[in-house]
Design an enzyme around this catalytic site. Structure first.
Site, PDB file in Angstrom:
ATOM      1  N   LEU A 510       4.360   9.755  -3.578  1.00  0.00           N
ATOM      2  CA  LEU A 510       5.347   9.635  -4.802  1.00  0.00           C
ATOM      3  C   LEU A 510       5.060   9.036  -5.906  1.00  0.00           C
ATOM      4  CD1 LEU A 510       8.935   8.906  -2.274  1.00  0.00           C
ATOM      5  CD2 LEU A 510       8.059  10.694  -3.338  1.00  0.00           C
ATOM      6  N   GLN A 512       3.133   5.300  -7.545  1.00  0.00           N
ATOM      7  CA  GLN A 512       2.022   3.724  -7.822  1.00  0.00           C
ATOM      8  C   GLN A 512       3.306   2.982  -7.855  1.00  0.00           C
ATOM      9  OE1 GLN A 512      -1.088   3.448  -5.812  1.00  0.00           O
ATOM     10  NE2 GLN A 512      -0.465   1.514  -6.192  1.00  0.00           N
ATOM     11  N   PHE A 515       3.518  -2.907  -7.133  1.00  0.00           N
ATOM     12  CA  PHE A 515       3.334  -3.775  -5.634  1.00  0.00           C
ATOM     13  C   PHE A 515       2.404  -2.792  -5.066  1.00  0.00           C
ATOM     14  CE2 PHE A 515       6.312  -5.829  -7.666  1.00  0.00           C
ATOM     15  CZ  PHE A 515       6.526  -7.064  -7.724  1.00  0.00           C
ATOM     16  N   ASP A 629      11.510  -7.320 -13.195  1.00  0.00           N
ATOM     17  CA  ASP A 629      10.242  -5.716 -13.527  1.00  0.00           C
ATOM     18  C   ASP A 629      11.918  -4.954 -13.288  1.00  0.00           C
ATOM     19  OD1 ASP A 629       8.810  -4.740 -14.186  1.00  0.00           O
ATOM     20  OD2 ASP A 629       7.571  -4.608 -11.983  1.00  0.00           O
TER      21      ASP A 629
END
Ligand code: NAG
Ligand code: NAG
Ligand code: NAG
Ligand code: NAG
Ligand code: NAG
Ligand code: NAG
Ligand code: NAG
Ligand code: NAG
Ligand code: NAG
Ligand code: NAG
Ligand code: NAG
Length: 822
Positions: A510, A512, A515, A629
């Protein structure tokens, strides 16, 4: 001296391109030559310099060149490529008629010269674009160049420079590599536009084609998926093919950014981008990339009518063809059966998706055809037509390409690269004679029996395997039983996950994440899952990891993506999440078609949802989680477009504390990072509030907060919004698809809240609790936002998916914190 510097600085600021009076420093005239004594020409704005240089420090070989006047001096053009002057006696002058001459002062040997029509009062000017132009004194260089360096490229294509043909004058501009990185003489490789048939980008070594970039498809070259436009960098590619010229060029929206395309000494076309903070060139990828697709190793390695695939077997034949020669693919493929007479045939087409279109040097284009059906009809009317495809994908699929000969160099991509659809003609074959056909009927029947036996055996083994698996898995995880109780974390078996994701197939990927890669999977029971395979950088032990995941699994909120379980086995650490069919928010926001689906009501719901999820993480959950993030790609949308935050708690898994802390590991994404976090590595809930503010502005404007980094020109979204806010014109930036007439007040209210969130000082920013209170009631917010915290913070390339990790940042991070003497 000082006043001169200030004056120069002022003229630099005031100059507006070509119309400003040329300063003495950028012009060469018959009376003002250049000698190799350190004198140079510098373009108006100071970006480029022209003068003598040695590619290797201390070498006696001297060349005339043009280079970027930046800390990493980068040569972009060389005049006397193969003929260096030995020693510092070189002299670049202009004859009275305007031709440039490079001579050796001692012997008057001419090392290089330029030809041009005779001029009356010539001058040569180094422009801010990097173009060195010979023209009549005082005329406009953009229209009256008698000679220009842009028409004689070396190995570098600069923004605005054209690659390809002026068809009326026959001028062909191509790139020729350097021999080695320290020797500018013409190397082995040439890149250019071939205008035979439908124009293509090609790289040659001598007369041999070594790579085919393929035809332009309105967006990029068909065979060069790596060179697609980059909206984040505002990099645009253009291709023009008409009766005057067939050219490719690129430009940057912002004139303050630097980018170049180079044909390097290994024959790769590589694009670079200047990263100002780090003071270095960053590669944005190279073509061809043989490690990405082995088909890039050679042109047409599978021969005529062969198909090259990135996965084994590398070569196959088109449907209806068989290899001509069992020992080599050089000979390609031939038809299995003879063709029936064209006039009585009823041919069909098979669609091959995700391809690099075959060689178009013998193909024909019709750009005015409106639909693929017309291409099909056109192909059917010509007996020698073998395939067709759309020629322009840029807005609506339009135009046709048709091939009327064997297909060469047809290549398949895997799903990482976007390819094109090719429709290959399936020719009806001639009926065979009777004896043969009974024979083949018998063969077919026996083959059928064998196949069915194999199939039944396979199904049986599958069934027993499945039963065994189910038994085995219930030992590991009791999903059903734990539901609702104080849950123990379901542990998934690696085999189950491998099976669900088709063995982590690229087709299931799906995306990248920061992590590790994320795959879509389907459990045997039919449930769809998203599987995050963590990259192996966590230093945690198994128990620690399990504990952490268990805690995170307890975080449950309708605006958080649910963690279903994990898998720790064979060195793998895998998190299993619920699957979100609508993908991530950034895919919606930054896609024109999808953005249109987000009206203000939906936007508002998304904003509220994210705020609630974040508040839960910060305050309402038992753990206190700082996301670190938060960004559009970490917000997923469910069926009803309800937002769910993903990737929360990852900082804990990767070793962080949960209160304000100073950490060496900066995990985050430029453009969303608060200044104190990016600069000093200090994070707190207020760093998340900053990211939330940026996200809010992105949702409202439908634009990305690009990591554009120029400190004096506030080019990023925050800067732009702030200046419009001060002028009272901020509504101009609101996403077109949001109907703002009826909800203008609400939107303005939201922008104000966002601006409060992105203030420079963390202490000035509201908590998520106050943010929600402000969002929930449309009361006027009394506080006025102060300037956003972006002035000192300049992010590098904002690559959508790339979170910045410690290792990537070390250099930049060091340079950012240098003043404090870290
Ligand atoms: C460019 O060249 C000029 C003149 O030599 C110099 O003053 C300046 O510092 C250089 N660098 C930049 C970035 O302009
Ligand atoms: C211009 O002058 C140079 C050197 O004087 C000479 O070689 C060249 O032929 C002249 N070109 C034209 C077009 O007159
Ligand atoms: C170019 O023309 C301008 C005005 O027409 C004149 O002042 C200048 O001296 C000329 N420069 C050269 C190099 O002839
Ligand atoms: C092609 O070259 C001719 C002659 O130099 C020039 O007049 C024309 O403008 C050029 N065409 C383009 C499209 O640049
Ligand atoms: C590249 O351009 C040069 C100059 O126009 C020309 O002589 C050469 O044949 C070109 N090479 C190729 C491979 O097109
Ligand atoms: C492709 O289509 C777009 C939009 O319709 C148009 O602007 C562009 O010129 C076309 N490109 C080519 C190469 O036909
Ligand atoms: C080629 O592609 C691979 C995989 O995508 C990448 O890791 C590598 O950096 C690329 N090489 C070049 C030279 O761009
Ligand atoms: C190509 O076609 C296959 C089979 O029809 C399909 O599964 C796959 O998703 C398609 N790929 C693309 C990129 O459209
Ligand atoms: C291109 O297609 C249009 C529409 O189908 C047709 O009218 C026209 O004749 C075609 N042009 C050529 C050169 O075949
Ligand atoms: C088929 O197309 C080719 C290439 O455009 C052309 O040379 C040929 O004449 C066409 N044949 C027919 C029968 O139209
Ligand atoms: C694209 O196609 C759609 C549907 O066929 C049509 O409504 C739209 O106007 C087209 N857009 C362009 C730019 O041709």
């Amino acid at each position: 001296m000082k006043s001169a510097v200030i004056a120069c600085f002022l003229c630099l600021l005031l100059s507006t391109g070509f119309t400003s009076p040329s300063n003495a420093g950028d012009t060469l005239t018959p009376r003002r030559p250049i000698s190799d004594d350190g004198s140079t020409l510098t373009s108006d704005g100071g970006r480029f310099q022209l003068g003598f240089f040695s590619p290797v420090a201390g070498s006696p070989d001297r060349y005339i060149g043009i280079w970027y006047n930046i800390s990493a001096r980068t040569v972009v053009w060389v005049a006397n490529r193969g003929r260096p002057i030995t020693g510092r006696s070189g002299h670049l002058s202009m004859s009275e008629n305007g031709s440039l001459l490079l001579t050796d002062g001692r012997s008057s040997t001419i090392y290089w010269s330029s030809s041009s029509p005779a001029l009356v009062e010539p001058e040569a000017r180094l422009l801010e674009s990097g173009n060195f132009v010979v023209m009549e004194n005082g005329s406009d260089p953009s229209s009256s160049a008698a000679w220009q360096s842009f028409d004689h490229p070396t190995d570098t294509l600069l923004p605005g420079m054209k690659l390809g043909w002026n068809l009326s004058s026959g001028l062909n501009r191509n790139l020729t590599s350097w021999a080695t990185s320290s020797d500018p003489s013409p190397g082995d490789y040439v890149a250019g536009i071939d205008v035979a048939g439908v124009p293509q980008l090609l790289v040659w070594s001598g007369t041999q084609q070594i790579w085919r970039g393929g035809p332009w498809n309105g967006i990029r070259f068909s065979g060069s998926p790596a060179m697609r436009p980059d909206n984040a960098l505002t990099l645009h590619y253009q291709f023009t093919s008409n009766s005057d010229e067939t050219v490719y060029w690129f430009y940057l929206e912002s004139s303050t950014l630097l980018s170049r395309l180079v044909l390097n000494e290994r024959g790769l076309l590589e694009r670079f981008f200047w990263y100002d903070i780090g003071q270095l060139w960053v590669s944005l990828g190279a073509s061809p990339n043989a490690s990405r697709n082995p088909c890039n190793k050679r042109v047409s390695s599978c021969g005529a009518n062969g198909v090259c695939s990135p996965h084994a077997p590398t070569c196959t034949c088109l449907q209806g063809f068989r290899p001509k020669n069992r020992r080599t693919w050089e000979d390609g493929c031939e038809r299995e059966l003879p063709e029936a007479d064209c006039r009585s045939r009823t041919d069909t087409f098979v669609m091959m998706n995700n391809t690099k279109l075959p060689d178009t040097s013998k193909a024909t284009a019709n750009r005015s055809t409106a639909s693929l059906d017309m291409c099909r009809d056109w192909c059917l009317t010509n007996c020698s037509c073998t395939a067709y495809a759309a020629s322009n994908l840029s807005s609506n699929v339009s135009g046709c390409l048709i091939w009327t000969s064997d297909l060469y160099d047809l290549t398949l991509y895997d799903n990482e690269d976007p390819g094109q659809d090719l429709y290959v003609r399936q020719v009806e074959s001639r009926p065979l004679n009777k004896g043969l056909s009974t024979n083949s009927l018998l063969r077919r029947a026996s083959a059928l029996i064998i196949v069915s036996v194999i199939l039944v055996a396979f199904l049986l083994s599958l069934l027993s395997c499945w039963i065994w698996r189910r038994k085995k898995r219930s030992l590991y995880c009791d999903e059903e039983e734990t539901e609702g109780k104080d849950l123990d974390l379901p542990l998934f078996d690696l085999n189950t996950i491998a099976e669900a994701t088709n063995n982590f197939s690229v087709n299931n990927k799906l995306g990248q994440g920061g992590f590790g890669p994320v795959y879509k999977g389907r459990l045997v029971e039919g449930q769809e899952i998203a599987v995050k395979r963590l990259s192996k950088t966590s230093s945690q032990g198994v128990d620690e990891f399990k504990n952490e995941v268990m805690l995170i699994a307890k975080l449950q909120h309708r605006n958080l993506v649910r963690l279903l379980g994990c898998c720790i086995q064979g060195g793998e650490r895998i998190l299993v999440y619920e699957y979100m069919p609508n993908g991530s928010l950034d895919a919606f926001l930054f896609d024109e078609a999808k953005r249109a689906l987000l009206d203000w009501k939906k936007c508002r719901n998304i904003i509220l949802g994210i705020a609630r999820g974040l508040l839960y993480l910060h305050q309402d959950s038992r753990l206190r989680i700082i996301h670190r993030d938060l960004k559009a790609s970490n917000v997923l949308l469910d069926k009803e477009l309800m937002p769910k935050i993903s990737d929360f708690g990852m900082a804990r898994i990767f070793g962080g504390e949960d209160t304000e802390a100073n950490t060496r590991r900066v995990v985050g994404t430029y453009g969303y990072m608060s200044p104190e976090y990016a600069m000093d590595g200090i994070f707190s809930v207020k760093s998340d509030v900053f990211s939330f503010g940026v996200l809010l502005l992105e949702i409202i404007t439908g634009r990305k907060n690009r990591g554009v980094y120029h400190s004096t020109l506030q080019l990023n979204l925050l800067g732009h919004i702030w200046s419009l806010w001060k002028e009272g014109k901020v509504m101009e930036l609101v996403n077109q698809s949001i109907d703002h007439s009826s909800s203008a007040a609400e939107i303005l209210h939201c922008i104000k809240i966002a601006l409060l969130c992105v203030q420079e000082r963390p202490g000035d920013r509201p908590t998520m609790y106050s943010v929600l209170k402000m969002l929930d009631n449309d009361n006027i917010v009394e506080i006025e936002p102060s300037q956003p915290g972006f002035i000192d913070f300049r992010g590098p390339l904002d690559q959508t998916n790339s979170s910045i990790r410690e290792q990537d940042l070390s250099l930049n991070y060091a340079s950012m914190t240098m003043p404090q003497g870290r």
